[in-house]
Design a protein around this motif. Structure first.
Motif, PDB file in Angstrom:
ATOM      1  N   VAL A 149      15.336 -16.833 -13.732  1.00 18.86           N
ATOM      2  CA  VAL A 149      16.171 -15.961 -14.559  1.00 18.86           C
ATOM      3  C   VAL A 149      16.098 -14.532 -14.022  1.00 18.86           C
ATOM      4  O   VAL A 149      15.012 -13.969 -13.881  1.00 18.86           O
ATOM      5  N   LEU A 150      17.237 -13.953 -13.689  1.00 16.47           N
ATOM      6  CA  LEU A 150      17.279 -12.591 -13.168  1.00 16.47           C
ATOM      7  C   LEU A 150      17.332 -11.592 -14.317  1.00 16.47           C
ATOM      8  O   LEU A 150      18.074 -11.773 -15.275  1.00 16.47           O
ATOM      9  N   THR A 151      16.522 -10.550 -14.242  1.00 12.37           N
ATOM     10  CA  THR A 151      16.504  -9.521 -15.274  1.00 12.37           C
ATOM     11  C   THR A 151      16.061  -8.200 -14.665  1.00 12.37           C
ATOM     12  O   THR A 151      15.244  -8.178 -13.738  1.00 12.37           O
ATOM     13  N   ASP A 152      16.619  -7.113 -15.178  1.00 10.98           N
ATOM     14  CA  ASP A 152      16.207  -5.773 -14.744  1.00 10.98           C
ATOM     15  C   ASP A 152      15.139  -5.191 -15.661  1.00 10.98           C
ATOM     16  O   ASP A 152      14.723  -4.042 -15.478  1.00 10.98           O
ATOM     17  N   PHE A 153      14.705  -5.974 -16.630  1.00  9.35           N
ATOM     18  CA  PHE A 153      13.700  -5.468 -17.562  1.00  9.35           C
ATOM     19  C   PHE A 153      12.387  -5.202 -16.827  1.00  9.35           C
ATOM     20  O   PHE A 153      11.951  -5.987 -15.988  1.00  9.35           O
ATOM     21  N   ASP A 154      11.755  -4.069 -17.128  1.00 10.88           N
ATOM     22  CA  ASP A 154      10.481  -3.704 -16.519  1.00 10.88           C
ATOM     23  C   ASP A 154       9.354  -4.297 -17.360  1.00 10.88           C
ATOM     24  O   ASP A 154       9.124  -3.875 -18.493  1.00 10.88           O
ATOM     25  N   PHE A 155       8.649  -5.283 -16.823  1.00 12.97           N
ATOM     26  CA  PHE A 155       7.601  -5.975 -17.562  1.00 12.97           C
ATOM     27  C   PHE A 155       6.239  -5.293 -17.456  1.00 12.97           C
ATOM     28  O   PHE A 155       5.260  -5.810 -17.990  1.00 12.97           O
ATOM     29  N   SER A 156       6.159  -4.167 -16.789  1.00 11.47           N
ATOM     30  CA  SER A 156       4.872  -3.461 -16.691  1.00 11.47           C
ATOM     31  C   SER A 156       4.642  -2.648 -17.960  1.00 11.47           C
ATOM     32  O   SER A 156       5.486  -1.848 -18.354  1.00 11.47           O
ATOM     33  N   PHE A 157       3.509  -2.869 -18.588  1.00 13.35           N
ATOM     34  CA  PHE A 157       3.134  -2.146 -19.807  1.00 13.35           C
ATOM     35  C   PHE A 157       1.810  -1.445 -19.567  1.00 13.35           C
ATOM     36  O   PHE A 157       0.824  -1.677 -20.259  1.00 13.35           O
ATOM     37  N   ASP A 158       1.835  -0.559 -18.580  1.00 13.08           N
ATOM     38  CA  ASP A 158       0.601   0.087 -18.178  1.00 13.08           C
ATOM     39  C   ASP A 158       0.455   1.496 -18.726  1.00 13.08           C
ATOM     40  O   ASP A 158      -0.621   2.060 -18.680  1.00 13.08           O
ATOM     41  N   SER A 159       1.530   2.084 -19.203  1.00 14.79           N
ATOM     42  CA  SER A 159       1.440   3.450 -19.720  1.00 14.79           C
ATOM     43  C   SER A 159       1.190   3.429 -21.225  1.00 14.79           C
ATOM     44  O   SER A 159       1.612   2.515 -21.936  1.00 14.79           O
ATOM     45  N   ASN A 160       0.487   4.432 -21.693  1.00 11.23           N
ATOM     46  CA  ASN A 160       0.232   4.552 -23.127  1.00 11.23           C
ATOM     47  C   ASN A 160       1.524   4.652 -23.915  1.00 11.23           C
ATOM     48  O   ASN A 160       1.644   4.111 -25.017  1.00 11.23           O
ATOM     49  N   GLU A 161       2.525   5.360 -23.339  1.00  9.42           N
ATOM     50  CA  GLU A 161       3.780   5.554 -24.048  1.00  9.42           C
ATOM     51  C   GLU A 161       4.495   4.224 -24.284  1.00  9.42           C
ATOM     52  O   GLU A 161       5.002   3.954 -25.375  1.00  9.42           O
ATOM     53  N   ARG A 162       4.534   3.379 -23.263  1.00 12.30           N
ATOM     54  CA  ARG A 162       5.216   2.090 -23.425  1.00 12.30           C
ATOM     55  C   ARG A 162       4.445   1.191 -24.388  1.00 12.30           C
ATOM     56  O   ARG A 162       5.048   0.458 -25.182  1.00 12.30           O
ATOM     57  N   ILE A 163       3.130   1.227 -24.314  1.00 13.36           N
ATOM     58  CA  ILE A 163       2.319   0.427 -25.230  1.00 13.36           C
ATOM     59  C   ILE A 163       2.585   0.855 -26.671  1.00 13.36           C
ATOM     60  O   ILE A 163       2.802   0.032 -27.562  1.00 13.36           O
ATOM     61  N   GLU A 164       2.571   2.167 -26.906  1.00 10.49           N
ATOM     62  CA  GLU A 164       2.785   2.682 -28.263  1.00 10.49           C
ATOM     63  C   GLU A 164       4.181   2.335 -28.773  1.00 10.49           C
ATOM     64  O   GLU A 164       4.354   1.970 -29.945  1.00 10.49           O
ATOM     65  N   ASP A 165       5.190   2.445 -27.900  1.00  8.38           N
ATOM     66  CA  ASP A 165       6.553   2.101 -28.299  1.00  8.38           C
ATOM     67  C   ASP A 165       6.664   0.614 -28.639  1.00  8.38           C
ATOM     68  O   ASP A 165       7.321   0.227 -29.607  1.00  8.38           O
ATOM     69  N   PHE A 166       6.010  -0.212 -27.827  1.00 12.62           N
ATOM     70  CA  PHE A 166       6.041  -1.654 -28.076  1.00 12.62           C
ATOM     71  C   PHE A 166       5.364  -1.976 -29.410  1.00 12.62           C
ATOM     72  O   PHE A 166       5.862  -2.789 -30.193  1.00 12.62           O
ATOM     73  N   ILE A 167       4.249  -1.332 -29.667  1.00 14.98           N
ATOM     74  CA  ILE A 167       3.534  -1.573 -30.924  1.00 14.98           C
ATOM     75  C   ILE A 167       4.390  -1.169 -32.115  1.00 14.98           C
ATOM     76  O   ILE A 167       4.400  -1.850 -33.150  1.00 14.98           O
ATOM     77  N   ARG A 168       5.149  -0.069 -31.980  1.00 13.81           N
ATOM     78  CA  ARG A 168       6.032   0.341 -33.072  1.00 13.81           C
ATOM     79  C   ARG A 168       7.066  -0.753 -33.377  1.00 13.81           C
ATOM     80  O   ARG A 168       7.381  -1.019 -34.540  1.00 13.81           O
ATOM     81  N   LEU A 169       7.598  -1.377 -32.318  1.00 12.49           N
ATOM     82  CA  LEU A 169       8.548  -2.467 -32.528  1.00 12.49           C
ATOM     83  C   LEU A 169       7.857  -3.642 -33.218  1.00 12.49           C
ATOM     84  O   LEU A 169       8.389  -4.220 -34.178  1.00 12.49           O
ATOM     85  N   LEU A 170       6.669  -3.993 -32.762  1.00 15.41           N
ATOM     86  CA  LEU A 170       5.937  -5.116 -33.338  1.00 15.41           C
ATOM     87  C   LEU A 170       5.598  -4.854 -34.802  1.00 15.41           C
ATOM     88  O   LEU A 170       5.687  -5.758 -35.646  1.00 15.41           O
ATOM     89  N   VAL A 171       5.232  -3.612 -35.111  1.00 11.43           N
ATOM     90  CA  VAL A 171       4.950  -3.234 -36.506  1.00 11.43           C
ATOM     91  C   VAL A 171       6.180  -3.479 -37.372  1.00 11.43           C
ATOM     92  O   VAL A 171       6.085  -4.019 -38.483  1.00 11.43           O
ATOM     93  N   ARG A 172       7.340  -3.076 -36.868  1.00 10.48           N
ATOM     94  CA  ARG A 172       8.577  -3.251 -37.638  1.00 10.48           C
ATOM     95  C   ARG A 172       8.881  -4.735 -37.863  1.00 10.48           C
ATOM     96  O   ARG A 172       9.307  -5.130 -38.956  1.00 10.48           O
ATOM     97  N   LEU A 173       8.672  -5.549 -36.840  1.00  7.64           N
ATOM     98  CA  LEU A 173       8.919  -6.982 -36.980  1.00  7.64           C
ATOM     99  C   LEU A 173       7.979  -7.608 -37.994  1.00  7.64           C
ATOM    100  O   LEU A 173       8.389  -8.449 -38.808  1.00  7.64           O
ATOM    101  N   LYS A 174       6.720  -7.209 -37.956  1.00  4.05           N
ATOM    102  CA  LYS A 174       5.741  -7.755 -38.902  1.00  4.05           C
ATOM    103  C   LYS A 174       6.037  -7.282 -40.322  1.00  4.05           C
ATOM    104  O   LYS A 174       5.934  -8.039 -41.286  1.00  4.05           O
TER     105      LYS A 174
END
Length: 670
Positions: free
Chosen positions: A131-156
């Protein structure tokens, strides 16, 4: 109570209805009334241990506890955040053998390795499936981690994670306007936690309530382990989300329930706050519930209460004797910093009249990116300020990345000498845009123990940490670090990341040529404009920050920063860097001098919620700035919260009469 209770408050305090929702305006003494309700219940025979007060933040808990003391409520009443209560119940459920005791995490750093592992697992599945995708799967920065957690919080918060097994990934992504890759990673995090089997290997603070509701759905008899109270009160009901709502419903099976909130302060959409839970959702869950209103505010006077009431189409009256001056201040939209200049001029004039001291003022912006012009005007006027709830623009990742490009392009590093913390933040920001990894000692240790097979790779992490140490000690090494490491395409980079790194290096090479060309004087704004255009930073920023809201704000910050540089059309990049360093030093010097002493607050609506100041100033009340979205209901609630922080003076900055068509549609007009 500090003042005699009003008839509305007395009616609530003396009521014995089984379920009551108190609908109150801002500054109406909501928390005080709850304390009085519990005191009265205990006076009538309820044992303190049979009474519980819940809220949604530590700050609200502290205020509620203080009100209990002030109103003479007996000791022994349970006062907890919903999160604390839920965690306690998870422990009880484990003790009753309904689940194994999970490991409790209390920080994002502990969650980080699991998010990285989940992203890598999803990336591998995409790769294996071709499957081809341009999504960046690297989650090494604090900013991306925090943004991802905010999304997960909303889903939960919205109980979406409990539907992961039954619903298709693309369907969930489309319904939430998120990428399918992000939802797939969220699903993988939950799978690795073990929620699909009903066992939670670990829990973060935002897992407790949702996991409890999931347990009760699978094993309804587990509900009997919940403690039974005779009365349950909930403060700040407008912050409740679907998961918390479901938990309160269970408590209310055996307890009298009293909740208090202000439906017009529902602005915490990130944690799942939903107006429906205070309106028809509440009525559906609790048929026959009593609704009682507190329409009188003890915070502001009649001018502001009339404005707030008209804007929100509800009754709002002020306590007699209160006075709040409401002033509309016109500015020229599009003119150079005119709104920001008017804000600072208003503060300066009030201080000259000795109307107020500096700590009485709060400038409340809709989003942090609106602070840039205001910060610069405050610095120029030598007015000490603190950014409350967000970082100064000078140290935001998107701005530090641009500053880093100028340093590398010009070969000028003198302003970084001796500035270890600033230099490290700058390097991290460049690394963020280049998808580089920067891990703390804690991350290093946790990864090492998590999987020993990662040990060889961690040698590279040690090199990164050593590089950081070298750059902060000798900033000039940033140049070779950028070209030799940051922009070097790695075997683990995705195709899109590899292309970005190559482009990044090409643009910087051109910037160097432009800066070195003595025949053509390329100024700071010319270099920055070229970099923004050639790197397509709007798209790059959307890749860097997982949260769309954060990405949009960062893009606006970049635009505002370019405008700031454009106000210095003849300034060289080197001189511009020196000016930025001087401005940053000026802020730091004032903060160090003032330390804990009072100073002006520059804050956002979200952070201002629950607070109050004698004088509040709200800038940029124009279309595209406030409101910023098509959801005028939410935008109006944001403005209502900002306005109702004011006690003696509210100043609203809107376009002048000649630009009346650009004024905010949120404010009511005569």
């Amino acid at each position: 109570m500090p003042v005699s209770p009003t008839p509305e408050q007395i009616a609530i305090i003396e009521s014995t209805k089984p379920v009551t929702m108190i609908e109150a305006v801002a500054g109406a003494g909501k928390t005080t009334v709850l304390a009085c309700v519990l005191k009265r219940a205990c006076d009538k025979g309820v044992a303190p241990a049979q009474a519980i007060a819940l809220c949604f933040s530590q700050g609200a808990k502290e205020r509620l506890t203080q009100k209990f003391v002030e109103e003479g409520a007996p000791r022994g009443i349970v006062v907890q955040t919903v999160e604390e209560f839920a965690r306690q119940q998870v422990i009880s459920m484990a003790g009753a053998s309904y689940l194994d005791m999970p490991v409790f995490y209390d920080s994002n750093e502990q969650i980080r390795p699991h998010i990285v592992a989940a992203a890598e697992a999803v990336w591998q599945r995409y790769a294996d499936a071709g499957v081809l995708t341009d999504f960046d799967f690297s989650f090494d920065s604090n900013e991306r981690i925090e943004d991802f957690i905010r999304l997960l919080v909303r889903l939960k918060a919205n109980l979406v994670t409990l539907e992961f097994e039954a619903r298709d990934t693309d369907e969930i992504a489309e319904s939430l306007d998120e990428s399918a890759e992000l939802i797939a990673i969220c699903k993988e995090v939950e799978r690795q936690r073990g929620t699909d089997s009903g066992e939670c290997v670990w829990q973060s603070p935002f897992d407790h309530v949702t996991d409890l509701i999931g347990l009760f759905r699978r094993q309804p008899e587990a509900v009997n382990v919940l403690p039974r109270f005779r009365i349950c009160v909930v403060d700040e009901w407008h912050d409740v989300n679907a998961a918390e709502f479901a938990l309160v419903q269970l408590l209310a099976r055996h307890a009298r329930l009293v909740v208090v909130g202000d439906r017009d302060q529902i602005i915490n959409a990130e944690r799942g706050a939903d107006p429906a839970l205070s309106s028809n959702g509440f009525d559906f869950a609790f048929p026959g519930a009593t609704r009682q209103a507190i329409t009188r505010t003890f915070r502001f006077g009649s001018s502001l209460s009339a404005l707030a009431g008209a804007m929100m189409r509800r009754e709002c009256v002020s306590q007699p004797g209160l006075s709040t001056r409401v002033t509309y201040m016109p500015y020229q939209p599009g003119a150079d910093n005119d709104c920001a200049a008017m804000v600072v001029a208003t503060i300066t004039a009030a201080r000259a009249r000795k109307d107020a001291k500096l700590s009485d003022f709060a400038v409340v912006v809709r989003d942090a990116d609106q602070s840039i012009d205001i910060e610069n005007q405050l610095i120029d006027a030598e007015i000490p300020y603190r950014c409350s709830g967000f970082d100064s623009y000078l140290v935001r990742p998107e701005i530090l990345m641009l500053r880093g490009l100028l340093h590398i392009a010009t070969g000028s590093y003198d302003t970084l000498s001796g500035e270890k913390l600033s230099t490290e933040k700058l390097v991290r920001s460049l690394g963020l845009y280049a998808s580089a990894r920067f891990d703390s000692d804690a991350d290093f240790a946790s990864l090492l123990s998590f999987d020993e097979r990662l040990a060889p790779e961690l040698k590279n992490e040690r090199r990164w940490k050593e590089a950081l140490r070298m750059i902060t000690a000798e900033p000039a090494t940033l140049e070779s670090f950028f070209s030799g490491i940051l922009c070097r395409v790695s075997s683990v980079d995705s195709d899109s990341t590899g292309r970005w790194k190559i482009r990044f290096a090409e643009v910087v090479a051109t910037l160097r040529e432009m800066a070195a060309n003595v025949a053509v004087k390329n100024t700071a704004v010319q270099l920055l404009t070229y970099a923004v255009r050639q790197l397509d930073l709007a798209s790059a920023t959307s890749r860097v920050f997982v949260s769309r809201g954060r990405a949009d704000s960062a893009t606006r910050s970049i635009d505002a920063f370019i405008r700031f540089a454009g106000n210095r059309p003849d300034q060289s990049a080197t001189d511009f860097l020196r000016e930025l360093a001087a401005r940053q030093a000026s802020i730091g010097k004032k903060l160090n001098y003032l330390k804990g002493r009072a100073q002006l607050d520059l804050t956002t609506v979200q952070y201002a919620k629950g607070k109050e100041w004698p004088q509040v100033l709200i800038p940029y009340l124009e279309r595209g700035q406030f409101p910023r979205t098509a959801n005028l209901g939410e935008e109006r609630r944001l403005l209502y919260v900002a306005m109702t922080r004011a006690m003696t003076s509210l100043t609203l900055f809107e376009p002048a009469e000649a630009f009346a068509s650009r004024r905010s549609a949120l404010l009511p007009r005569p």
